[in-house]
Design a protein around this motif. Structure first.
Motif, PDB file in Angstrom:
ATOM      1  N   ASP A   1       0.242   3.894   8.394  1.00 11.05           N
ATOM      2  CA  ASP A   1       0.247   2.988   7.240  1.00 11.05           C
ATOM      3  C   ASP A   1       1.348   1.930   7.332  1.00 11.05           C
ATOM      4  O   ASP A   1       1.353   0.961   6.575  1.00 11.05           O
ATOM      5  CB  ASP A   1       0.420   3.792   5.944  1.00 11.05           C
ATOM      6  N   LEU A   2       2.300   2.169   8.240  1.00  7.88           N
ATOM      7  CA  LEU A   2       3.419   1.215   8.373  1.00  7.88           C
ATOM      8  C   LEU A   2       3.080   0.053   9.298  1.00  7.88           C
ATOM      9  O   LEU A   2       3.756  -0.979   9.278  1.00  7.88           O
ATOM     10  CB  LEU A   2       4.650   1.945   8.927  1.00  7.88           C
ATOM     11  N   LYS A   3       2.013   0.237  10.103  1.00  7.52           N
ATOM     12  CA  LYS A   3       1.674  -0.772  11.124  1.00  7.52           C
ATOM     13  C   LYS A   3       1.426  -2.129  10.479  1.00  7.52           C
ATOM     14  O   LYS A   3       0.627  -2.259   9.557  1.00  7.52           O
ATOM     15  CB  LYS A   3       0.420  -0.344  11.886  1.00  7.52           C
TER      16      LYS A   3
ATOM     17  N   GLY B   1       5.730   0.399  14.364  1.00  2.50           N
ATOM     18  CA  GLY B   1       4.783  -0.714  14.248  1.00  2.50           C
ATOM     19  C   GLY B   1       5.117  -1.665  13.111  1.00  2.50           C
ATOM     20  O   GLY B   1       4.317  -2.531  12.738  1.00  2.50           O
ATOM     21  N   ILE B   2       6.308  -1.516  12.566  1.00  3.78           N
ATOM     22  CA  ILE B   2       6.767  -2.404  11.484  1.00  3.78           C
ATOM     23  C   ILE B   2       7.172  -3.752  12.079  1.00  3.78           C
ATOM     24  O   ILE B   2       7.738  -3.817  13.165  1.00  3.78           O
ATOM     25  CB  ILE B   2       7.976  -1.746  10.767  1.00  3.78           C
ATOM     26  N   VAL B   3       6.886  -4.820  11.338  1.00  2.83           N
ATOM     27  CA  VAL B   3       7.388  -6.145  11.722  1.00  2.83           C
ATOM     28  C   VAL B   3       8.763  -6.281  11.072  1.00  2.83           C
ATOM     29  O   VAL B   3       8.879  -6.412   9.854  1.00  2.83           O
ATOM     30  CB  VAL B   3       6.440  -7.266  11.244  1.00  2.83           C
ATOM     31  N   THR B   4       9.810  -6.185  11.894  1.00  8.64           N
ATOM     32  CA  THR B   4      11.172  -6.084  11.348  1.00  8.64           C
ATOM     33  C   THR B   4      11.791  -7.457  11.087  1.00  8.64           C
ATOM     34  O   THR B   4      11.680  -8.365  11.901  1.00  8.64           O
ATOM     35  CB  THR B   4      12.084  -5.312  12.324  1.00  8.64           C
ATOM     36  N   THR B   5      12.433  -7.564   9.930  1.00  2.98           N
ATOM     37  CA  THR B   5      13.130  -8.795   9.561  1.00  2.98           C
ATOM     38  C   THR B   5      14.537  -8.439   9.102  1.00  2.98           C
ATOM     39  O   THR B   5      14.753  -8.110   7.933  1.00  2.98           O
ATOM     40  CB  THR B   5      12.372  -9.500   8.395  1.00  2.98           C
ATOM     41  N   PRO B   6      15.512  -8.481  10.006  1.00  6.41           N
ATOM     42  CA  PRO B   6      16.887  -8.158   9.598  1.00  6.41           C
ATOM     43  C   PRO B   6      17.425  -9.197   8.620  1.00  6.41           C
ATOM     44  O   PRO B   6      17.164 -10.395   8.781  1.00  6.41           O
ATOM     45  CB  PRO B   6      17.678  -8.173  10.907  1.00  6.41           C
ATOM     46  N   MET B   7      18.135  -8.717   7.625  1.00  5.27           N
ATOM     47  CA  MET B   7      18.580  -9.616   6.552  1.00  5.27           C
ATOM     48  C   MET B   7      19.751  -8.960   5.833  1.00  5.27           C
ATOM     49  O   MET B   7      19.806  -7.734   5.722  1.00  5.27           O
ATOM     50  CB  MET B   7      17.404  -9.736   5.572  1.00  5.27           C
ATOM     51  N   ALA B   8      20.692  -9.775   5.353  1.00  2.83           N
ATOM     52  CA  ALA B   8      21.812  -9.223   4.581  1.00  2.83           C
ATOM     53  C   ALA B   8      21.308  -8.761   3.215  1.00  2.83           C
ATOM     54  O   ALA B   8      20.378  -9.352   2.651  1.00  2.83           O
ATOM     55  CB  ALA B   8      22.901 -10.270   4.395  1.00  2.83           C
TER      56      ALA B   8
ATOM     57  N   ARG C   1       0.818  -1.221   0.000  1.00  5.57           N
ATOM     58  CA  ARG C   1       0.000   0.000   0.000  1.00  5.57           C
ATOM     59  C   ARG C   1       0.855   1.275   0.000  1.00  5.57           C
ATOM     60  O   ARG C   1       2.043   1.234   0.324  1.00  5.57           O
ATOM     61  CB  ARG C   1      -0.913   0.021   1.240  1.00  5.57           C
ATOM     62  N   ASP C   2       0.188   2.363  -0.350  1.00  3.26           N
ATOM     63  CA  ASP C   2       0.838   3.666  -0.260  1.00  3.26           C
ATOM     64  C   ASP C   2       1.043   4.004   1.213  1.00  3.26           C
ATOM     65  O   ASP C   2       0.108   3.904   2.005  1.00  3.26           O
ATOM     66  CB  ASP C   2      -0.050   4.752  -0.881  1.00  3.26           C
ATOM     67  N   VAL C   3       2.247   4.400   1.557  1.00  2.00           N
ATOM     68  CA  VAL C   3       2.514   4.835   2.928  1.00  2.00           C
ATOM     69  C   VAL C   3       2.572   6.354   2.932  1.00  2.00           C
ATOM     70  O   VAL C   3       3.478   6.963   2.368  1.00  2.00           O
ATOM     71  CB  VAL C   3       3.835   4.227   3.454  1.00  2.00           C
TER      72      VAL C   3
ATOM     73  N   ALA D   1      13.953   1.492  16.088  1.00  2.13           N
ATOM     74  CA  ALA D   1      13.147   2.599  15.576  1.00  2.13           C
ATOM     75  C   ALA D   1      11.975   2.080  14.733  1.00  2.13           C
ATOM     76  O   ALA D   1      10.835   2.534  14.885  1.00  2.13           O
ATOM     77  CB  ALA D   1      14.012   3.534  14.742  1.00  2.13           C
ATOM     78  N   TYR D   2      12.239   1.130  13.869  1.00  2.00           N
ATOM     79  CA  TYR D   2      11.184   0.669  12.960  1.00  2.00           C
ATOM     80  C   TYR D   2      10.098  -0.081  13.731  1.00  2.00           C
ATOM     81  O   TYR D   2       8.927  -0.031  13.372  1.00  2.00           O
ATOM     82  CB  TYR D   2      11.758  -0.167  11.818  1.00  2.00           C
ATOM     83  N   LYS D   3      10.513  -0.742  14.808  1.00  2.94           N
ATOM     84  CA  LYS D   3       9.504  -1.367  15.688  1.00  2.94           C
ATOM     85  C   LYS D   3       8.611  -0.274  16.258  1.00  2.94           C
ATOM     86  O   LYS D   3       7.415  -0.476  16.423  1.00  2.94           O
ATOM     87  CB  LYS D   3      10.185  -2.143  16.818  1.00  2.94           C
TER      88      LYS D   3
END
Ligand code: EAX
Length: 323
Positions: free
Chosen positions: A160-162, A182-189, A153-155, A177-179
């Motif tokens: 809109d990030l929740k 309300g973002i579901v964070t997935t750290p990744m290379a 979606r458009d943020v 910060a991203y948490k």
């Protein structure tokens, strides 16, 4: 062939052999493509090192995470299996915790502010923090201001990030910060991100326009919002023992080569920022270019209070107010 010509020929051959054996080759890597703000940085660096050392040092350049992601390449530099790396500060706090403060969202007003801080005494002091960790940091460079993309979606506002599942860098400050958004964070290379977006393992990611363009994320992401939520520095790191073995003049040559690389890198970021939005729109992305920044800043107030405790409000203000 006359005898004298033979002698000249032989001495030229020996001369070349001597020059070749005196040449040292080093490796440097980036996680983005050669045709990018990071590619131009290391290509310039390699050319300048060779030029400034009379060809005694040659730098082999590796692109697109060919030697691993940023964390892996910094680790390789620390261990000495790779002499040099050019990386975002994403994974750097895992090696040099003092750099964490630079990854705080909304800390820098604009690129001019960030560049002035990094090139000034605050940046210089942070560079010294690398030394006890096995690195010589040759200087700062730039990834740029990061923006959000996703496939859902458009943020336009932080709400809109929740619930969006987003890939983040392996960076503790970003993740916290991203948490907060309300973002579901997935750290990744980084080398895994394109496929993760393509397969829907994550809904989105955030990166500067330079990276979005170079990685062709427009092929797997529909929505881009110019949130500019955090400035992303880059750093030149070199194995400290390798640097220490250089002569004083060669040390200077490597530092100057990095400075030239940074100039080329920042110029390319400016270019990408100037044309990136039109380019990505023409490739089919919907770009929200008028987000209400104040709302995003306000949404992070609780996290920011935490950061001020962790890093010291005075230290953060020193950066915020730097002129
Ligand atoms: O340095 O991991 C990231 O998102 C970085 O911005 C990228 O590797 C370019």
């Amino acid at each position: 062939m006359t005898f004298s010509k033979l002698i000249i020929g032989m001495s030229m051959t020996f001369g070349l052999v001597a020059a070749a054996s005196a040449q040292t080759t080093m490796k440097i890597s980036i996680s983005t493509a050669q045709n990018s703000h990071q590619g131009v940085a290391i290509d310039t660096f390699a050319r300048e090192v060779e030029k400034r050392t009379g060809g005694r040092y040659k730098v082999q350049t590796f692109y697109s995470g060919a030697l691993g992601g940023e964390r892996e390449s910094i680790e390789a530099v620390q261990l000495g299996t790779q002499e040099l790396a050019f990386s975002s500060t994403g994974p750097v706090p895992n090696f040099v915790p003092d750099t964490k403060i630079l990854d705080v969202p909304f800390l820098f007003r604009d690129k001019a502010h960030a560049r002035a801080v990094l090139d000034g005494p605050i940046g210089a002091e942070l560079l010294t923090k690398f030394e006890s960790k096995g690195f010589k940091a040759l200087g700062w460079a730039e990834n740029g201001f990061r923006h959000m993309t996703n496939s859902k979606r458009d943020v336009k506002a932080p709400e809109d990030l929740k619930g969006l599942k987003m890939r983040t860098m392996e960076n503790p400050v970003h993740i916290a910060a991203y948490k907060g958004f309300g973002i579901v964070t997935t750290p990744m290379a980084f080398p895994e991100v394109f496929t993760a977006l393509q397969q829907g393992t994550v809904d989105g990611q955030e990166n500067p326009l330079s990276v979005i363009l170079a990685a062709k994320f427009d092929q797997v992401q529909k929505h881009l919002s110019l949130t500019g939520h955090v400035y992303s520095p880059c750093i030149w790191v070199m194995n400290k023992a390798v640097f220490d073995k250089l002569s004083a003049a060669d040390k200077q040559a490597f530092l100057e080569a990095a400075a030239e690389g940074t100039k080329a890198n920042r110029a390319r970021v400016d270019e990408d920022d100037a044309k990136g939005v039109a380019d990505l729109r023409s490739k089919g992305m919907t770009v929200i270019d008028n987000v209400d920044k104040a709302k995003f800043v306000a949404a992070l107030a609780p996290v920011n209070a935490e950061f001020e405790k962790q890093f010291g409000k005075a230290n953060m203000d020193k950066i915020r107010n730097y002129k």
